[in-house]
Design an enzyme around this catalytic site. Structure first.
Site, short mmCIF file in Angstrom:
data_model
loop_
_atom_site.label_atom_id
_atom_site.label_comp_id
_atom_site.label_asym_id
_atom_site.label_seq_id
_atom_site.Cartn_x
_atom_site.Cartn_y
_atom_site.Cartn_z
N CYS A 233 0.84 -1.20 0.00
CA CYS A 233 0.00 0.00 0.00
C CYS A 233 0.88 1.26 0.00
CB CYS A 233 -0.96 -0.05 1.19
SG CYS A 233 -2.15 1.30 1.27
N ASP A 323 -8.62 -4.20 -6.70
CA ASP A 323 -8.15 -3.31 -5.64
C ASP A 323 -8.99 -2.03 -5.64
OD1 ASP A 323 -6.73 -1.56 -3.95
OD2 ASP A 323 -4.78 -2.33 -4.60
N HIS A 358 -7.03 -5.43 -2.30
CA HIS A 358 -5.87 -4.61 -1.92
C HIS A 358 -4.93 -5.32 -0.95
CE1 HIS A 358 -3.63 -0.93 -1.25
NE2 HIS A 358 -3.79 -1.06 0.06
#
Length: 419
Positions: A233, A323, A358
């Protein structure tokens, strides 16, 4: 017909429940306050099977006909776990204390059940311990040069390759991935930077990550010319920025999971998040926030993205095409064009997983579609949509972790041995 059920009891922050009664002494006509904290996060999964003519079910070979997952999967009872009915929802199961195991209770019942397990007596029960840290791995607190983190060192004389592990925009130290990396032969250091104790967010600049890198590099158990970086991330965005521009950080390879190069180059974390406060966030019908649109909106501005053409080491991108937090797939496509133009496209390998969201983590953790989440830059709790389909995301986590380890071994162990 039989029914297999797993039950996982995860202790919050690695501590046991605490019961507080205040005041502990008072008059009979005074009220007191009772508070229980650190209650366990309970999750469960179940599969429905038909035994063979010998009365045997082999989960790795036999098909689950129903339950929290269907089909043949030896680890389905783990990755399909979900909060038990009546417990807190929207909670992400994460191991805070890696020095203790996750304890999984596996039970078998007669018949195909879907509920009411607590009222049934199992035919048999077994308990399995799941560890992030292998025997002999050392855990060392890091608190020097204002850097806060944790170092994990494999057993043996060393030295070993080192990996700097950067997580996303979550406060506190997250240690389980670094512990697992050390269990596979890498001295790994997980870094706290949102914000570290004793520092404000506005004080955290690129130099903070550089100091952490130097601490790892200079450790006597680390091979000086065999360092890598791994980010998830926002940690991926930080990794790309540091590898492209830093004069201190020169890794032999880096891995970026669900990240993006779309980040201002010359701003501190505080300044980046100050800009994010101004963005309008899209919310779906379930009141879940979708953050990928914020970053996509600036993708055409060359001043707000890392010049990945400057990267000189092998780079592995791991993305999911569902995502909902970062535009990881679109970013990878743009990065490929930038690196092709710069002549370093051969350094980049891209893994894109269909149906994955994600949070691509180490395998066999419960897959997370959305959770409660604290936005540091807005200082409020929201429901964050991460994306991903349960079974496809579980496959992505298993496959990606194997390939990440292979990539790190290839460039930190094998390549160094050849040179």
């Amino acid at each position: 017909m039989i029914f297999l059920k797993t039950f996982n009891c995860g202790w919050h922050n690695g501590t046991r429940p605490l019961l507080s009664v205040q005041p502990s002494r008072g008059l009979v006509d005074e009220k007191f306050q009772i508070v229980v904290t650190n209650l366990p996060l309970k999750q469960e999964a179940f599969g429905q099977y038909i035994s063979d003519e010998h009365g045997t079910v082999t989960v790795a070979k036999d098909e689950s006909l129903g339950g929290t997952y269907k089909g043949t999967d030896p680890m389905g009872l783990l990755w399909s776990m979900r909060p038990i009915p009546g417990s807190q929802q929207g909670v992400r199961l994460r191991k805070r204390d890696v020095l203790t195991p996750m304890v999984v209770h596996i039970s078998v019942y007669i018949g195909h059940l879907c509920q009411g397990f607590s009222h049934k007596t199992p035919l048999a029960t077994s308990v399995a311990e799941r560890w992030y840290i292998a025997p002999g791995v050392k855990r060392v607190n890091v608190s020097e040069k204002e850097v806060r983190g944790t170092l994990f060192i494999p057993p043996g004389p060393g030295p070993y390759p080192g990996v700097l592990d950067l997580w996303g925009a979550s406060a506190g130290l997250i240690e389980y991935r670094a512990a697992l990396l050390a269990s596979h032969g890498f001295v790994s250091m997980t870094l706290e930077y949102f914000p570290p104790k004793g520092l404000r967010l506005k004080d955290v600049h690129a130099s903070y990550v550089e100091k952490a890198y130097q601490i790892l590099k200079n450790h006597p158990m680390v091979q000086k010319d065999c360092l890598g970086m791994l980010g998830l991330c926002f940690g991926s965005a930080m990794t790309l920025r540091m590898v492209a521009y830093s004069k201190v950080i020169k890794p032999q390879c880096c891995v970026c999971i669900s990240g993006s190069h779309l980040i201002p180059v010359n701003k501190s974390l505080f300044e980046v998040f100050d800009e994010m406060k101004k963005e309008q966030i899209r919310v779906n019908e379930d009141n879940q926030e979708i953050h990928r649109d914020v970053i996509v909106a600036v993708s055409s501005d060359p001043d707000l993205k890392v010049d990945v053409g400057r990267i000189k080491c092998p780079l592995l991108l791991v993305n999911g095409d569902d995502d909902q937090t970062f535009p990881a797939v679109e970013s990878a496509e743009d990065m490929a064009m930038m690196m092709e133009k710069a002549g370093n496209r051969h350094l980049m390998e891209v893994l894109t997983y269909h149906g994955a969201g994600h949070l691509i983590e180490p395998p066999y953790l419960p897959t997370i579609h959305s959770t409660n989440y604290y936005l540091i830059w807005k200082k409020k709790r929201v429901v964050m949509l991460w994306g991903g389909q349960t079974k496809l995301h579980a496959y992505a986590q298993e496959d990606a972790w194997k390939k990440i380890l292979k990539f790190l071994w290839q460039h930190l162990y094998i390549s160094s041995a050849l040179h």
